[in-house]
Design an enzyme around this catalytic site. Structure first.
Site, PDB file in Angstrom:
ATOM      1  N   ASP A  49      12.887  -2.443  -6.573  1.00  0.00           N
ATOM      2  CA  ASP A  49      11.378  -2.511  -6.140  1.00  0.00           C
ATOM      3  C   ASP A  49      11.175  -2.505  -4.656  1.00  0.00           C
ATOM      4  OD1 ASP A  49       8.857  -4.053  -5.708  1.00  0.00           O
ATOM      5  OD2 ASP A  49       9.064  -4.643  -7.771  1.00  0.00           O
ATOM      6  N   ASP A  74      12.423   2.734  -3.363  1.00  0.00           N
ATOM      7  CA  ASP A  74      11.170   3.076  -4.085  1.00  0.00           C
ATOM      8  C   ASP A  74      11.466   4.235  -5.292  1.00  0.00           C
ATOM      9  OD1 ASP A  74       8.995   5.077  -4.450  1.00  0.00           O
ATOM     10  OD2 ASP A  74       8.492   4.873  -2.324  1.00  0.00           O
ATOM     11  N   VAL A  75      10.871   4.013  -6.353  1.00  0.00           N
ATOM     12  CA  VAL A  75      11.301   4.707  -7.540  1.00  0.00           C
ATOM     13  C   VAL A  75      10.917   6.371  -7.356  1.00  0.00           C
ATOM     14  CG1 VAL A  75      11.335   2.960  -9.278  1.00  0.00           C
ATOM     15  CG2 VAL A  75       9.303   4.143  -8.812  1.00  0.00           C
ATOM     16  N   LEU A  79      16.851   7.159  -8.529  1.00  0.00           N
ATOM     17  CA  LEU A  79      17.390   5.780  -8.493  1.00  0.00           C
ATOM     18  C   LEU A  79      18.876   5.649  -7.745  1.00  0.00           C
ATOM     19  CD1 LEU A  79      16.455   4.887 -12.254  1.00  0.00           C
ATOM     20  CD2 LEU A  79      15.390   3.905 -10.289  1.00  0.00           C
ATOM     21  N   ASN A 118      12.140   9.750 -12.895  1.00  0.00           N
ATOM     22  CA  ASN A 118      13.586   9.250 -12.415  1.00  0.00           C
ATOM     23  C   ASN A 118      14.235   8.461 -13.578  1.00  0.00           C
ATOM     24  OD1 ASN A 118      13.698  10.826 -10.164  1.00  0.00           O
ATOM     25  ND2 ASN A 118      12.113   9.395  -9.082  1.00  0.00           N
ATOM     26  N   ALA A 133       6.033   0.475 -19.284  1.00  0.00           N
ATOM     27  CA  ALA A 133       4.715  -0.379 -19.315  1.00  0.00           C
ATOM     28  C   ALA A 133       3.477   0.485 -19.122  1.00  0.00           C
ATOM     29  CB  ALA A 133       4.720  -1.365 -17.826  1.00  0.00           C
ATOM     30  N   TYR A 164      -4.368   5.940 -11.396  1.00  0.00           N
ATOM     31  CA  TYR A 164      -4.031   5.183 -12.249  1.00  0.00           C
ATOM     32  C   TYR A 164      -3.926   5.509 -13.688  1.00  0.00           C
ATOM     33  CZ  TYR A 164      -2.685   0.455 -14.065  1.00  0.00           C
ATOM     34  OH  TYR A 164      -1.786  -0.644 -14.765  1.00  0.00           O
ATOM     35  N   LYS A 168      -0.782   6.939 -15.622  1.00  0.00           N
ATOM     36  CA  LYS A 168      -0.309   6.558 -16.801  1.00  0.00           C
ATOM     37  C   LYS A 168      -0.287   7.133 -18.058  1.00  0.00           C
ATOM     38  CE  LYS A 168       0.732   2.042 -15.319  1.00  0.00           C
ATOM     39  NZ  LYS A 168       1.989   1.531 -15.324  1.00  0.00           N
ATOM     40  N   THR A 194      -3.505  -9.042 -18.199  1.00  0.00           N
ATOM     41  CA  THR A 194      -2.724 -10.145 -18.327  1.00  0.00           C
ATOM     42  C   THR A 194      -2.801 -11.101 -17.056  1.00  0.00           C
ATOM     43  OG1 THR A 194      -1.370  -9.059 -19.923  1.00  0.00           O
ATOM     44  CG2 THR A 194      -0.416 -10.768 -18.752  1.00  0.00           C
TER      45      THR A 194
END
Ligand code: NAD
Ligand code: UDP
Length: 355
Positions: A49, A74-75, A79, A118, A133, A164, A168, A194
């Site tokens: 993260d 940072d992704v 990695l 990645n 997610a 976004y 996604k 959520t």
């Protein structure tokens, strides 16, 4: 960063043995609760993260264990090489609140695209099962109500939410195509709104905004006329569903909705929060953001049938816990009196917070 003694590699064998688990976005709201669960089972959890919207405080309790490693990274940059081989990877890295994901839309789109790429390459190399997610935002401003997984959505590809929503959607495509063509096991959730402890005070999403405004006796900011609806899921329910989905059989492959089908107009939520807090706040109207979905409610038939999952926590119960959490954290930071400081000291751990 220290990854401790020699770590065993992945062994896609039995479910009960200890695993190496990677959680991207693990210092965020949902990710930190997921890390709690995995560490409590004795697994070795690596959290990648960059603290864009997450916080070290969310995982500080875990950092004291010998089962958790925090990797500030940072992704989008791949990695880190020095990580061990993973059995399971959970891909959660991405700002989730419209306020944060719209503040730098190019970055949001690329976190989704590059993060997925990645993570998937790593999953393929390690033979890891991988979880993604995704979001109810893939349905955009839906014309079908409630939304089943078979609904393809109504997204404006050039609107302010597109970075976004389309990010996604692209990630879903990449996860599915990796599963189809490269033989990796993918599980994918479409998460519906959520809420709960560990949301940021400046997160900007409706539940945290209303609770904080009510606790401060400030006006609650309802956007538009407040007739737009959302269906709010408490975090403990979501995490339980997510865990069941990740460890489900191939019948649960493909996107799955998880959320609480109880649908509430935003105006009613505002009144409920004022009432529960016992606040002197009033309601003010602000302009409705462009492309704000008018209605949203998950069809959870698939999760009920395949996972035996349905949410247990009613909105009132979940709000009670969330109000107590924000009340306590505000008291701790000196911005309000508290009746519940003990909850802040617990760091919002679900074992203490779940009803
Ligand atoms: P959050 O903002 O609290 O968590 C996101 C985490 O990702 C943060 O810790 C952030 O620092 C990290 N992150 C962001 N960009 C990164 C990068 N480039 N590299 C590494 N880490 C990065 O949000 P959340 O509510 O916990 O959401 C977690 C995931 O669930 C997100 O992917 C989000 O899209 C998805 N989701 C959440 C909801 C919800 O209602 N909470 C709904 C739908 C989907
Ligand atoms: N909203 C609101 N006041 C706020 C924050 C949000 O009325 O202070 C509304 C927003 O316009 C949307 C709903 O609440 O209709 C949920 O917004 P949120 O940002 O929590 O999540 P979304 O589902 O839109 O991603």
């Amino acid at each position: 960063m220290r990854f401790d003694e020699a770590l065993p590699g992945a062994d896609p064998g039995g479910e009960s043995r200890l695993k190496n688990i990677l959680v991207t976005g693990g210092a965020g709201f949902l990710g930190s609760h997921l890390c709690d669960l995995m560490v409590s089972r004795g697994h070795r959890v690596f959290c990648v993260d960059n603290f864009h919207t997450g916080s070290r405080r969310n995982v500080s309790r875990l950092e004291a264990t010998k089962k958790f490693w925090m990797v500030d990274h940072d992704v989008r940059q791949g990695l880190p090489e020095e990580l061990p081989r993973f059995d399971e990877i959970y891909n959660l890295a991405c700002p989730a609140s419209p306020k944060h994901y719209q503040s730098d839309p190019v970055r949001t789109a690329m976190v989704n695209a590059m993060g997925a790429w990645n993570v998937l390459q790593r999953a393929e190399a390690d033979g890891a099962r991988v979880f993604h997610a995704s979001t109810s935002e893939v349905y955009g401003d839906p014309e079908v109500h409630p939304q089943p997984e078979s609904y393809c959505g109504n997204v404006n590809p050039v609107g302010p939410r597109a970075c976004y929503d389309e990010g996604k959607r692209f990630a879903e495509t990449l996860f599915m195509d990796f599963a189809k063509t490269r033989g990796i096991t993918v599980r994918m959730v479409r998460i519906f709104n959520t809420y709960g402890p560990r949301m940021r005070a400046d997160d900007g999403r409706v539940v945290s905004n209303f609770v904080i405004q009510a606790l401060r006796n400030e006006p609650l900011t309802v956007y538009g006329d407040g007739s737009q609806t959302r269906s709010f899921c408490y975090v403990s329910d979501l995490i339980m569903g997510l865990d069941l989905l990740m460890h489900s059989g191939s019948e649960a492959a493909g996107p799955m909705n998880l959320g609480n089908p109880a649908e509430v107009p935003v105006h009613d939520l505002a009144e409920m929060v004022i009432d529960m807090v016992g606040s002197r706040s009033r309601i003010v109207r602000l302009p409705l953001p462009i492309d704000d979905p008018k209605r949203r409610r998950p069809d959870i038939s698939r999760a009920v049938e395949l996972l035996g999952w349905k949410p247990k926590v009613a909105l009132e119960q979940g709000l009670e816990k969330t109000i107590a959490y924000f009340d306590a954290t505000m008291a701790e930071s000196g911005s309000a009196p508290s009746k519940t400081a003990v909850i802040a000291r617990s760091g919002g751990h679900l074992s203490e917070l779940a009803p």
